[in-house]
Design a protein around this motif. Structure first.
Motif, PDB file in Angstrom:
ATOM      1  N   THR A  56       0.824  -1.211   0.000  1.00 47.98           N
ATOM      2  CA  THR A  56       0.000   0.000   0.000  1.00 47.98           C
ATOM      3  C   THR A  56       0.862   1.266   0.000  1.00 47.98           C
ATOM      4  N   VAL A  57       1.887   1.268   0.858  1.00 40.68           N
ATOM      5  CA  VAL A  57       2.758   2.450   0.922  1.00 40.68           C
ATOM      6  C   VAL A  57       3.450   2.658  -0.423  1.00 40.68           C
ATOM      7  N   SER A  58       3.876   1.537  -1.011  1.00 35.00           N
ATOM      8  CA  SER A  58       4.537   1.596  -2.297  1.00 35.00           C
ATOM      9  C   SER A  58       3.579   2.140  -3.369  1.00 35.00           C
ATOM     10  N   ARG A  59       2.322   1.684  -3.345  1.00 29.78           N
ATOM     11  CA  ARG A  59       1.320   2.163  -4.294  1.00 29.78           C
ATOM     12  C   ARG A  59       1.025   3.647  -4.070  1.00 29.78           C
ATOM     13  N   LEU A  60       1.010   4.038  -2.805  1.00 31.17           N
ATOM     14  CA  LEU A  60       0.787   5.451  -2.474  1.00 31.17           C
ATOM     15  C   LEU A  60       1.888   6.325  -3.084  1.00 31.17           C
ATOM     16  N   VAL A  61       3.129   5.876  -2.929  1.00 29.40           N
ATOM     17  CA  VAL A  61       4.260   6.622  -3.489  1.00 29.40           C
ATOM     18  C   VAL A  61       4.095   6.742  -5.004  1.00 29.40           C
ATOM     19  N   GLU A  62       3.757   5.633  -5.632  1.00 25.51           N
ATOM     20  CA  GLU A  62       3.589   5.624  -7.083  1.00 25.51           C
ATOM     21  C   GLU A  62       2.471   6.579  -7.513  1.00 25.51           C
TER      22      GLU A  62
END
Ligand code: ZN
Ligand code: FE
Length: 774
Positions: free
Chosen positions: A685-691
């Motif tokens: 989720t955090v990775s998707r948020l960054v993206e």
């Protein structure tokens, strides 16, 4: 056919080129290429005058870079070529000449180097004059920065000054064809420092000292061992009681210990090692490398909950002599909890008197002049990055644009480093630690003074954090020079820009535990549009009221309660601690609004029951990553969808609200969802948020470069998920490699901001060429 006219080339070679056997190497290479001339050390670099055919000189310069001695590093090579006038006679042969005085240019002291293969062979060769000598070294190896009193690096300026050379060492020291020609650390069994072992019942010297220390370790005792930048505490990693005694002695409950292995094959029995990791382990800096642990006999007390093991190889002859007898050893900096490492014999002897649990001390009479912990590194996406930059790397300079004033950047509060800048080079200091103790502040002052005098830099500008409460900020005011305060997360992003020579705007993602926000809230989940001079806050996590007291930072369960309260989930009845937190939040008592991503990691870790309270900095986040990494390994991680989150807009900024994530994750955890699986989904989720946010900002601002920094990006799992996502979205990603993304890297970013702001003020072009001139 007329002879090809000779030319004369004057080469100025900058970088780590003194005290590494560079001059004999250059002389030999020049002769091989049929050149005549001279090579000499000038103040901080090497100057070569070479006469010969232009083509031979070209080949020589290429070979200089390609074949340079291990431990050396060429950061800049400036070449001036002129035709040799007919009346000028070409010099005869190629000579090494004595150090020239003066000479301008950067001072580049050499870092400490691990023992080289030649010395290691001699160490164990029967009949060698240095067989078994714990101080064996040559021009390619041995301590440097840690024993250097002043520049130039000559024996009388080092901790070897008190030891006169015996006839054998003297002859080798003066022989240009010997490996020990001008090796300032040279000594042998007939001269040089001596080794001793002290224990409760007496002592021993020489080879017997090593034997007794080894026996004590194998009996389960803790032994203090004198290293390069300080002492280690060692214990046997297969003895659970020895390891828990060591934890008690250090006051360190859970933080994993590093293990030193006698050689690579022993290390491979306990850890998975890739090719890149092998190179890192064997590099002259010999850092600790975080490796994936294999099931082995090393007891759990060493690594606690970690899936990784901090592993490293011996770098001093003494460590080789000892580990041949003991096998792997826990080797941890000799200090108590987060205080500075002990380096002086008197400090360690006093500690020995005061602490019964310490069995003995393996020490010698060569002084350690500078404190340096072991460096800590890891590999992500096939490349090495720095977690703690210290021994073996410091004081190597990083090239920055030229043309700013000499300056000092004073760093952050936690994991403090300082960074000096002069004439196109930045010099980040070793990691001093957290500036919360009198002892650490003493080391801080000592470091600031020492680096200025050694590097001959008189700063005209001080750069510090905006946080008025940081000890480093207060020190800036005492320097009586202009002070430039910079925002903490801007400095994180600037540290990446400095490393990669970026001058154009980037999308900076700065995720960390805490940093001072100019709006009176705590920042730590930031999306910035940043240049080296300035930034705008383009997006951030939605600020959530957190309980503000100092100890709350370690209490993940409290942050969890705050996030749940913010997400509208009532405290479970019957838990008086949680009810108190909720009552405080409802009434806004002692709360502070924070957009910190680090606190979110801690909170989720607590919510999942993985780590409710951190015993050391970052424990909650580290154990959350461990759990997620374990899940990824077992499941392959396919088809994991991110939790929901909400992106809103406020004052033109993207505001990321994680409360939908908190609600869903909490509900799943209550229903008995597996913590490891939920931890992994959280990372995704955090990775998707960054993206998502970076893609939106890229479209909005027309910027394709993304810089990731802040302590949250020490998380390998997050990096390995987020970076490929960003790349697939067409963005170019930059990360910290040479300094830590954590607060240890902040001083480099501060220095870059100070330098580039001053250059801009003076109307200098922002884009300077950072590529080595040749
Ligand atoms: Zn050597
Ligand atoms: Fe930070």
């Amino acid at each position: 056919m007329a002879p090809v006219p000779a030319v004369k080339a004057v080469l100025q070679v900058y970088g780590v080129v003194q005290g590494v056997g560079f001059r004999p190497f250059a002389a030999r290479l020049a002769r091989e290429h049929g050149l005549s001339g001279t090579v000499r050390n000038v103040l901080g670099h090497v100057q070569i005058e070479a006469v010969g055919e232009a083509g031979d000189i070209d080949r020589f310069v290429r070979a200089l870079e390609a074949q340079k001695p291990p431990g050396s590093h060429i950061s800049r090579l400036i070449r001036q070529t002129e035709p040799l006038s007919p009346e000028e006679a070409p010099p005869e042969g190629f000579a090494i000449v004595q150090s020239g005085g003066g000479g301008e240019g950067a001072v580049m002291p050499t870092p400490d180097l691990s023992i080289c293969p030649d010395c290691l062979r001699e160490l164990f060769t029967p009949g060698d004059p240095r067989q078994g000598n714990p101080f064996i070294s040559c021009t390619h190896c041995g301590p440097r920065f840690s024993i250097m009193r002043a520049i130039p690096y000559d024996r009388e300026n080092t901790a070897m000054a008190p030891f006169p050379l015996c006839p054998l060492c003297g002859a080798q020291y003066r022989d240009p064809d010997d490996r020990r020609y001008h090796a300032q650390t040279v000594c042998c069994n007939a001269c040089g420092p001596t080794l001793a072992y002290r224990h409760r019942g007496g002592g021993a010297a020489g080879g017997e000292a090593v034997a007794q220390a080894a026996a004590a370790l194998l009996r389960g005792e803790i032994v203090a061992i004198k290293g390069i930048g300080g002492y280690h505490f060692a214990s046997w990693p297969f003895d659970g009681r020895a390891v828990s005694d060591l934890r008690a002695l250090k006051g360190r409950e859970r933080k994993p210990f590093a293990v030193m292995f006698e050689n690579l094959s022993s290390l491979q029995e306990h850890c998975e090692v890739s090719k890149v990791e092998t190179e890192l382990l064997k590099s002259p800096a010999r850092p600790i490398v975080l490796l994936e642990r294999k099931p082995s006999a090393i007891c759990e007390g060493v690594y606690t909950t970690s899936t990784y093991l901090g592993a490293f190889l011996p770098y001093t002859p003494l460590q080789h002599l000892l580990l041949r007898k003991t096998g792997p050893l826990v080797m941890t900096s000799a200090n108590v909890s987060s205080l500075p490492i002990l380096k002086d014999d008197a400090e360690v002897l006093a500690f020995f008197q005061a602490h019964e649990q310490l069995g003995g001390i393996l020490l010698h009479d060569r002084a350690i002049l500078r404190r340096l912990d072991d460096s800590v590194t890891a590999v992500a996406l096939g490349g090495a990055y720095m977690i703690r930059r210290a021994r073996g790397y410091v004081p190597v300079a990083l090239p920055l644009p030229d043309g700013g004033p000499p300056l000092i950047a004073l760093g952050a509060q936690q994991k403090n480093t300082v960074c000096l800048y002069q004439g196109g080079y930045a010099y980040p200091s070793t990691e001093i630690g957290d500036l919360d103790s009198v002892e650490a502040m003493d080391v801080y002052q000592e470091t600031v003074k020492d680096m200025q005098s050694l590097l001959r830099i008189k700063p005209e500008l001080a750069v510090c954090d905006m946080h008025p409460g940081y000890a480093s900020t207060q020190k800036a005011a005492e320097l009586s020079i202009p002070v430039l305060p910079v925002q903490h997360h801007h400095a994180h992003i600037a540290s990446v820009m400095a490393e990669h020579g970026l001058t154009e705007p980037v999308i900076g993602v700065a995720f960390d535990g805490t940093g001072y926000g100019p709006d009176g809230t705590v920042w730590g989940g930031e999306f910035l549009i940043a240049t080296p001079e300035t930034f705008v806050r383009a997006g951030h996590l939605k600020p959530v009221p957190l309980l503000g007291s100092d100890e709350s930072v370690r209490q993940g369960w409290k942050s969890a309660a705050c996030l749940l309260h913010d997400a509208g989930i009532a405290a479970p009845s019957g838990d008086s601690r949680l009810s108190l937190v909720h009552a405080a939040l409802s009434h806004g008592v002692n709360t502070i609004r924070s957009s910190s991503m680090g606190r979110v990691f801690d909170a989720i870790s607590a919510m999942l029951g993985i780590c409710r309270e951190s015993g050391y900095d970052g424990q909650g986040a580290i154990e959350l990553e461990n759990a997620a990494a374990g899940y990824l390994k077992k499941s392959g991680g396919a088809d994991v969808s991110p939790f929901p989150f909400h992106l809103g807009e406020e004052d033109g900024k993207i505001v990321a609200d994680l409360s939908p994530l908190v609600r869903e994750l909490h509900a799943l955890a209550q229903e008995g969802g597996k913590p490891e699986a939920l931890a992994f989904r959280f990372h995704v989720t955090v990775s998707r948020l960054v993206e998502t946010v970076c893609t939106a900002l890229s479209a909005r601002h027309g910027i394709r470069a993304v810089a990731l920094s802040g302590g949250v990006f020490l998380n390998r799992l997050l990096v390995e998920d987020a970076v490929p996502r960003l790349r697939r979205a067409g963005l170019t990603v930059y990360r910290n490699r040479q300094v830590s993304p954590g607060d240890g890297g902040v001083s480099l970013g501060q220095a870059y901001i100070g330098l580039m702001s001053r250059r801009a003020k003076e109307g200098k072009a922002p884009c300077a060429s950072l590529s080595p001139e040749s």
